[in-house]
Design a protein around this motif. Structure first.
Motif, short mmCIF file in Angstrom:
data_model
loop_
_atom_site.label_atom_id
_atom_site.label_comp_id
_atom_site.label_asym_id
_atom_site.label_seq_id
_atom_site.Cartn_x
_atom_site.Cartn_y
_atom_site.Cartn_z
N ASN A 139 38.81 45.44 52.19
CA ASN A 139 38.14 45.22 50.91
C ASN A 139 38.92 44.24 50.03
OD1 ASN A 139 35.62 46.83 50.01
ND2 ASN A 139 36.74 48.20 51.38
N ILE A 140 40.23 44.45 49.94
CA ILE A 140 41.04 43.60 49.05
C ILE A 140 41.08 42.17 49.59
CG2 ILE A 140 43.35 43.23 48.08
CD1 ILE A 140 43.69 46.33 48.28
N LEU A 141 41.23 42.02 50.91
CA LEU A 141 41.25 40.67 51.49
C LEU A 141 39.93 39.96 51.26
CD1 LEU A 141 43.23 41.17 54.81
CD2 LEU A 141 43.99 40.05 52.70
N ALA A 176 49.34 44.70 47.65
CA ALA A 176 49.24 45.57 46.48
C ALA A 176 49.25 44.75 45.20
CB ALA A 176 50.39 46.58 46.47
N GLU A 177 50.06 43.66 45.20
CA GLU A 177 50.08 42.77 44.02
C GLU A 177 48.74 42.09 43.84
OE1 GLU A 177 53.30 39.97 44.24
OE2 GLU A 177 54.77 41.60 43.98
N LYS A 178 48.17 41.67 44.95
CA LYS A 178 46.86 41.02 44.91
C LYS A 178 45.83 41.98 44.32
CE LYS A 178 44.70 37.57 47.77
NZ LYS A 178 44.98 36.76 48.91
N PHE A 179 45.91 43.22 44.76
CA PHE A 179 45.01 44.26 44.26
C PHE A 179 45.11 44.37 42.74
CE2 PHE A 179 44.72 48.84 43.12
CZ PHE A 179 43.38 49.04 43.38
N GLU A 180 46.36 44.40 42.24
CA GLU A 180 46.57 44.50 40.79
C GLU A 180 45.97 43.30 40.07
OE1 GLU A 180 47.65 46.99 39.26
OE2 GLU A 180 48.67 48.16 40.80
N ARG A 181 46.17 42.12 40.67
CA ARG A 181 45.69 40.92 39.98
C ARG A 181 44.16 40.88 39.94
NH1 ARG A 181 47.74 36.81 42.91
NH2 ARG A 181 45.69 36.04 43.46
N PHE A 182 43.53 41.27 41.06
CA PHE A 182 42.06 41.33 41.07
C PHE A 182 41.56 42.30 40.02
CE2 PHE A 182 41.60 39.97 45.79
CZ PHE A 182 41.68 38.65 45.39
N LEU A 183 42.24 43.45 39.93
CA LEU A 183 41.84 44.45 38.94
C LEU A 183 41.94 43.88 37.54
CD1 LEU A 183 43.33 47.94 39.82
CD2 LEU A 183 40.96 47.20 39.88
N PHE A 184 43.05 43.18 37.30
CA PHE A 184 43.29 42.58 35.98
C PHE A 184 42.20 41.57 35.66
CE2 PHE A 184 45.66 39.15 33.58
CZ PHE A 184 45.58 39.80 32.37
N GLU A 185 41.87 40.73 36.64
CA GLU A 185 40.87 39.69 36.40
C GLU A 185 39.49 40.28 36.17
OE1 GLU A 185 43.19 36.17 38.81
OE2 GLU A 185 41.23 36.82 39.52
N SER A 186 39.14 41.31 36.95
CA SER A 186 37.81 41.87 36.76
C SER A 186 37.76 42.65 35.44
CB SER A 186 37.41 42.76 37.94
OG SER A 186 38.21 43.90 37.97
N TYR A 187 38.90 43.21 35.07
CA TYR A 187 38.96 43.90 33.78
C TYR A 187 38.64 42.92 32.65
CZ TYR A 187 41.12 45.87 29.61
OH TYR A 187 41.35 46.30 28.34
N ILE A 188 39.22 41.73 32.73
CA ILE A 188 39.00 40.73 31.68
C ILE A 188 37.56 40.25 31.70
CG2 ILE A 188 39.56 38.37 30.98
CD1 ILE A 188 42.43 39.01 31.77
N GLU A 189 37.04 40.03 32.91
CA GLU A 189 35.69 39.50 32.99
C GLU A 189 34.65 40.49 32.48
OE1 GLU A 189 35.73 38.01 37.00
OE2 GLU A 189 37.32 36.68 36.26
N GLU A 190 34.96 41.78 32.61
CA GLU A 190 33.96 42.76 32.23
C GLU A 190 34.09 43.25 30.80
OE1 GLU A 190 34.33 45.70 35.13
OE2 GLU A 190 33.34 44.46 36.64
#
Ligand SMILES: [Zn+2]
Ligand SMILES: [Zn+2]
Ligand SMILES: [Zn+2]
Ligand SMILES: [Zn+2]
Ligand SMILES: [Zn+2]
Ligand SMILES: [Zn+2]
Ligand SMILES: [Zn+2]
Length: 507
Positions: A139-141, A176-190
């Motif tokens: 999923n993360i990839l 795991a870092e990538k996961f955090e960054r995706f979360l951060f980005e989607s948090y901002i977008e939403e």
């Protein structure tokens, strides 16, 4: 922003010192997820009596809108809310203490291997850590971090972020870092309270506002870029976002292909104005005349007229067109003056550094700052006037109302313009003269600045209450007037990983 305006929104010299944030703006607390809005989480945890990760799942589903969560709770009840948002409450929490504990699962139902390391999600589904980790990794990839569903067939429950973080982190720290960054980005977008700075090239900062009332306000990023939080364009108060978007669009068209001459011409016989929106240059006027678009002369009867549908006729446009040209010229005039006046800053600095007149320098610079605020205010007020009295919002008030309000508006505009020119004159005085009699000039600059500021404020109140506040279709909002200029915004976080920009669709 077009090339002509480059530099107009340079950072303000008076804001260079790091000031404490204004009221209503907060730095998000440092938690293990620095970007999480802890306050919202706590409110939802309390509201739904759930744990943090369940509250987060609900908030992500409702786009971090706490009001929406409580509205859904009232309307549909907790169990429907949980189902809608994919929140699963662990069975242990729901069942009474008398129920026997679940039998321990010894075989993973995906790989069918007996495993000792199993993980049970809140929905009750339990698989081995190896299978979970593989599933999360895929999923993360594939770029998906947010709202990963449970692996079990037809289970709509959302997996706990902290479990994903731990399992993936055990195997691959980078992932795991990538996961955090995706979360951060989607948090901002939403989250509508958070936006990326629109600077080009991207500075990577995200800015947050504290209160929904600030959704329309003017902010300054740490990189120096100033923008409207509502539309991400340059600051434009007292113009509304919609007006400014229309203006920016037509301004670009005007500057790129001289729109007024390119798209509108008058019929040489009846003088009605004809707008061209098709490719053919042979025009057919309702009066019966046919003429060549290129030279706007009559073409005789040769034209077949089959493409007439491509030629739109817009009558009564003349007045509107003239006003547009007038407003555009006034707008550009003030912006050009501003550009020249900002050069005075260098002159003041060069002159005063020789005799260390720090106080004098401060006075002159604050006069210059007020001048720039008022110039922008004035130039934007012409854009507002065009849409308010001559274009889109023209019929939002009765003819009489429009007449009287336009009169008041133009009087205020004229008065402000007089004061702005007087302030500009004082600041433009040859410096030698100011040195002969520096005190009285400085005092005049101070008084003139105060008067200009209060005229801006007065005109702002009139625009906000009497114009935008009393439209037939409902009030329109504008960013508050601030003598200091845009608010130094709160930095939510920065995306700094070197490949982050290729992942980020904003860049
Ligand atoms: Zn397994
Ligand atoms: Zn499940
Ligand atoms: Zn920035
Ligand atoms: Zn805006
Ligand atoms: Zn005609
Ligand atoms: Zn034609
Ligand atoms: Zn016309």
């Amino acid at each position: 922003m077009d090339a002509n305006n480059k530099g107009c929104y340079d950072r303000d010299p008076h804001n260079d010192d790091e000031k404490p944030p204004d009221r209503g703006w907060v730095v998000p607390p440092k938690t293990k997820n620095p970007f999480v809005q802890q306050e919202d989480l706590c409110r939802v945890m309390e509201l739904l009596s759930v744990k943090e990760n369940e509250a987060r799942t609900a908030l992500v589903h409702y786009r971090w809108d706490v009001k929406k969560v409580s509205a859904v709770l009232l309307e549909k009840g907790a169990s429907n809310l949980f189902a809608e948002a994919g929140v699963s409450i662990p069975e242990e929490d729901q069942a009474s203490n008398n129920t026997p504990t679940l039998e321990p699962v010894i075989r993973c139902r995906i790989c069918f291997m007996p495993k000792s390391h199993m993980t049970r999600m809140n929905c009750g589904h339990c698989f081995c850590n190896k299978c979970w980790t593989k599933y999360f990794t895929i999923n993360i990839l594939n770029g998906k971090s947010r709202r990963i569903k449970c692996m079990a067939h037809r289970c709509n429950s959302i997996c706990d972020e902290s479990i994903i973080r731990n399992l993936v982190g055990e195997q691959d720290v980078n992932l795991a870092e990538k996961f955090e960054r995706f979360l951060f980005e989607s948090y901002i977008e939403e989250n509508k309270m958070v936006k990326w700075c629109p600077s080009i090239p991207p500075c990577g900062y995200a800015l947050q506002i504290k209160d929904e009332d600030d959704l329309i306000c003017e902010v300054e990023c740490r990189c120096g870029r100033q923008f409207c939080f509502g539309c991400l364009l340059e600051p434009h108060s007292p113009c509304t976002c919609l007006m400014w978007e229309m203006w920016a669009k037509s301004r670009d068209e005007l500057e790129t292909d001289n729109w007024l001459n390119m798209n509108t011409k008058r019929c040489p016989v009846c003088h009605k104005c004809i707008q061209k929106d098709g490719g053919c240059n042979s025009m057919y006027c309702p009066c019966g005349n046919k003429f060549s678009w290129l030279h706007a002369i009559a073409t005789g009867k040769e034209h077949t007229g089959t493409a007439v549908a491509n030629h739109s006729i817009c009558c009564g446009r003349k007045e509107n067109e003239e006003r547009y040209t007038y407003c555009y010229a006034s707008y550009m005039g003030h912006m050009e003056s501003l550009k020249l006046e900002m050069k005075l800053k260098d002159r003041i600095e060069r002159k005063l550094s020789t005799w260390k007149g720090a106080l004098v320098e401060e006075r002159l610079k604050s006069g210059l700052h007020m001048l720039s605020i008022a110039r922008r205010f004035l130039s934007h007020s012409y854009v507002l006037a065009f849409y308010m009295f001559w274009d889109k919002f023209r019929n939002e008030m009765s003819k009489e109302e429009r007449k009287s309000r336009k009169k008041i508006f133009e009087d205020k505009q004229q008065q402000l313009e007089d004061h702005v020119e007087r302030l500009s004159g004082l600041l433009n005085k040859p410096f030698e003269v100011s040195m002969d009699d520096p005190y009285s000039t400085q005092v005049s600059i101070i008084y003139q600045s105060i008067a200009t500021d209060s005229l801006c404020r007065n005109m702002y109140d009139f625009i906000k209450n009497d114009l935008l506040g009393s439209l037939r279709s409902g009030p329109l909002r504008i960013a508050p007037y601030r003598s200091e200029g845009p608010v130094r915004a709160i930095l939510l976080g920065a995306v700094t990983t070197e490949d982050s920009h290729s992942d980020n669709q904003h860049c």
